[in-house]
Design an enzyme around this catalytic site. Structure first.
Site, PDB file in Angstrom:
ATOM      1  N   GLN A  40      62.841  30.784  52.209  1.00 10.95           N
ATOM      2  CA  GLN A  40      61.974  31.822  51.028  1.00 10.95           C
ATOM      3  C   GLN A  40      63.019  32.420  49.971  1.00 10.95           C
ATOM      4  OE1 GLN A  40      59.799  34.787  53.001  1.00 10.95           O
ATOM      5  NE2 GLN A  40      58.283  33.180  53.525  1.00 10.95           N
ATOM      6  N   SER A  67      58.186  30.130  43.396  1.00 12.07           N
ATOM      7  CA  SER A  67      57.791  31.328  43.548  1.00 12.07           C
ATOM      8  C   SER A  67      58.227  32.569  42.662  1.00 12.07           C
ATOM      9  CB  SER A  67      57.697  31.662  45.195  1.00 12.07           C
ATOM     10  OG  SER A  67      56.967  30.952  45.931  1.00 12.07           O
ATOM     11  N   ARG A 104      59.340  24.537  51.744  1.00 14.46           N
ATOM     12  CA  ARG A 104      58.649  26.034  51.795  1.00 14.46           C
ATOM     13  C   ARG A 104      58.544  26.497  53.305  1.00 14.46           C
ATOM     14  NH1 ARG A 104      54.392  26.479  46.928  1.00 14.46           N
ATOM     15  NH2 ARG A 104      55.683  27.804  45.717  1.00 14.46           N
ATOM     16  N   ASP A 139      63.341  30.237  47.179  1.00  8.34           N
ATOM     17  CA  ASP A 139      61.975  29.544  46.587  1.00  8.34           C
ATOM     18  C   ASP A 139      61.750  29.976  45.092  1.00  8.34           C
ATOM     19  OD1 ASP A 139      59.706  28.539  46.010  1.00  8.34           O
ATOM     20  OD2 ASP A 139      58.684  29.377  47.473  1.00  8.34           O
ATOM     21  N   TYR A 142      48.499  23.793  49.323  1.00 13.77           N
ATOM     22  CA  TYR A 142      47.667  23.394  48.193  1.00 13.77           C
ATOM     23  C   TYR A 142      46.320  23.223  48.581  1.00 13.77           C
ATOM     24  CZ  TYR A 142      51.970  23.423  45.057  1.00 13.77           C
ATOM     25  OH  TYR A 142      53.063  24.025  44.601  1.00 13.77           O
TER      26      TYR A 142
END
Lengths: 362, 362
Positions: free
Chosen positions: A124, A130, A119, A127, A223
């Site tokens: 991005q 996501s 990440r 990803d 997280y």
């Protein structure tokens, strides 16, 4: 010689996505890559073979391609159809299904797990966790509206006014933010909660209120860390009080590699107003609601508890399009000017996302 | 002595609405009326008996009440349970099911049809056709989003942008306007079409574009006149061209007492982009889309055609609440200070909505 990319039809029950869409096929063909799509691969997403053919793909056997791109992890039988020396890209669940990775290694396959893409900002565009969470969050808000016995927007009629629904989202990652944004679009009054207080600004940025329970648990990698016993008990109690005031509660709280935390107890459900809704996106990991039945719609204490599995598959064209763009970005990192896949193993993204590699490769 | 109002449990398949909700029961009780609710009457709307009891209702036999309020027309068996001299209020379908009215007359019942309330401003608060159409329009837009393989809102992601969906609503009455407003809320680009050009401003007022096909059918008193053969053929052709450009088409065109007009031909469906959606609200009258299968979800030419029946029942609490307020407004017109139902037959609203009346009554 340029590489061939194969796109099989997904075989998991209920899976309607496909790893590449025609627009992305076009982009790959423009790079000199040859694309082979299995007949019917786009069927679940209502993308006919003809659209792939127009984009430049051949309809045929995808399994003998140099690179096979999938959405879900391959079955043992599918792994058997891969050539030794082939490359596989897809969600491979390396943490929860290490046996898949072992089987791929034994078959001499070089495999990239979309979940393992680091990440970092340069990655991005790759990803897929996501992008698929964005779909899940949007669909979760639609599901909450669909199963609600009430309007989400405020309504002014000749016979009087209907108040807007109140929606609480528990766990505000990518899916949670999209759920908040979508419920807000529909006219609901929205509130977000997460154990990571730093997401409060993101919650406010989509027009939602921040629910402050006074408990913080910032963990590694974005997280949440696990809460202590005391913190958990306090969180439960305060949440229980808060939850009962909402028309709809959408939960998205996951802790990687563990059972999903219980955020909505049976008692909280019982305290909710009859006709309210819980949409639990953590059903696959046991659920955030104590009364969740994974994959089912249950009515308990006059509250509807919805636990959808694989929500991205319910919006297959755009879920596939976003996923395909993620795959394309990863592939572009490996392609040389001749359209041949030639990974540079010193690249952090490739080195990290590669979960098994043909011996002597590179 | 004050009157008793009875609320039976609706028995039609799939009907989840109930004629009164607790809030309205409270209002009636405050007027001195006694309310008797059948046990489980609110079950479909997830309103427990206890909520009615808290509002002041008795749970018991609703059929011996002075006034029975229903949502859907009574069955022959239900008519048999009404006392001679009783009053019934509900949707009675007097135009399409005259036999119900005949049976009610034979049973000595005074009946008010919610459909027959005149569309005058004083009666707007009693306009149940409009309130239920509002629910239907909102749900139609949600259904279009649910069955779409695509996002309705524009999406900006790290892997690129997803364009907003385009939604066309054909037939812009109350349901059509609400469908436009809801699709717009969800982020779609919306367009409305109706044969009555004077609704263009209403279409624009909910943020939608007006689709001008260059055919006007202004009749007398602001109603649409029937199109000539030539006009109809031209409309069909221009619509066919227009329809194919949209991600979702929602149709709501009804002509009272006739089969619904065909607005979306099989050929138009075939011309739509694979993955597009048609939501046909006219299924009960044969459908506005040539490929509609009433009550079903069908995929034809890679386009999903959804024909929901009785959409208001899918959002039972608020649909019931709006309906109950309409019934309350009508009841309030009949109640004297003692809470007794005593209709003034010189009142235009009561005289017009009464479809059969006990002899010698008043």
């Amino acid at each position: 010689m340029s590489s061939t990319v194969g796109v099989p039809r997904e075989t998991n029950a209920g899976e309607r996505r496909v790893a590449l869409v025609p627009k992305v096929v076009e982009r790959l063909c423009a790079r000199g890559v040859r694309v082979v799509v299995e007949s019917g691969a786009g069927l679940g997403a209502l993308i006919p073979d003809a659209s792939y053919a127009e984009a430049g793909a051949k309809i045929g056997d995808p399994w003998s391609a140099d690179v096979v791109v999938k959405v879900t992890p391959p079955t043992a039988e599918e792994i058997g159809r891969l050539s030794s020396g082939a490359t596989l890209i897809g969600f491979l669940a390396p943490l929860t299904s290490p046996e898949t990775v072992t089987a791929l290694r034994d078959a001499g396959v070089t495999a990239f797990a979309m979940e393992s893409i680091p990440r970092i900002s340069r990655a991005q565009s790759m990803d897929a966790l996501s992008s698929q969470a964005t779909v899940a969050g949007y669909r979760a808000a639609l599901l909450a509206a669909e199963h609600s016995t009430r309007f989400f927007p405020m309504l002014t009629t000749a016979a009087g006014t209907v108040k807007p629904a109140t929606v609480l989202v528990l766990g505000v990652g990518v899916a949670g933010l999209q759920a908040l944004a979508t419920a807000k679009r529909l006219g609901a009054r929205t509130t977000g909660y997460d154990v990571r207080p730093e997401v409060a600004d993101q919650v406010r940025s989509v027009g939602a209120q921040w629910l402050d329970l006074g408990i913080a648990a910032v963990g590694e990698g974005g997280y949440a860390r696990e809460l202590t016993e005391d913190e958990r008990a306090e969180q439960q109690q305060r949440l229980e009080e808060a939850v009962t005031g909402f028309d709809a509660v959408i939960t998205t709280a996951l802790v990687p590699g563990r059972r999903a935390p219980t955020l909505v107890t049976a008692q909280a459900v019982e305290g909710m107003r009859p006709g309210s809704v819980v949409v639990d996106l953590a059903g696959e990991s046991g659920g955030n609601c104590e009364l969740t039945e994974p994959g089912e719609v249950a009515v308990r204490h006059d509250v509807t508890i919805v636990s959808p599995l694989n929500l991205p598959a319910t919006m297959p064209e755009h879920a596939s399009e976003l996923y395909a763009r993620n795959v394309l970005a990863l592939l572009e990192l490996m392609l040389d000017d001749a359209g041949t896949v030639a990974p540079d193993w010193t690249d952090e993204i490739l080195a990290t996302s590669c979960v098994t590699r043909t011996e002597g490769d590179g």
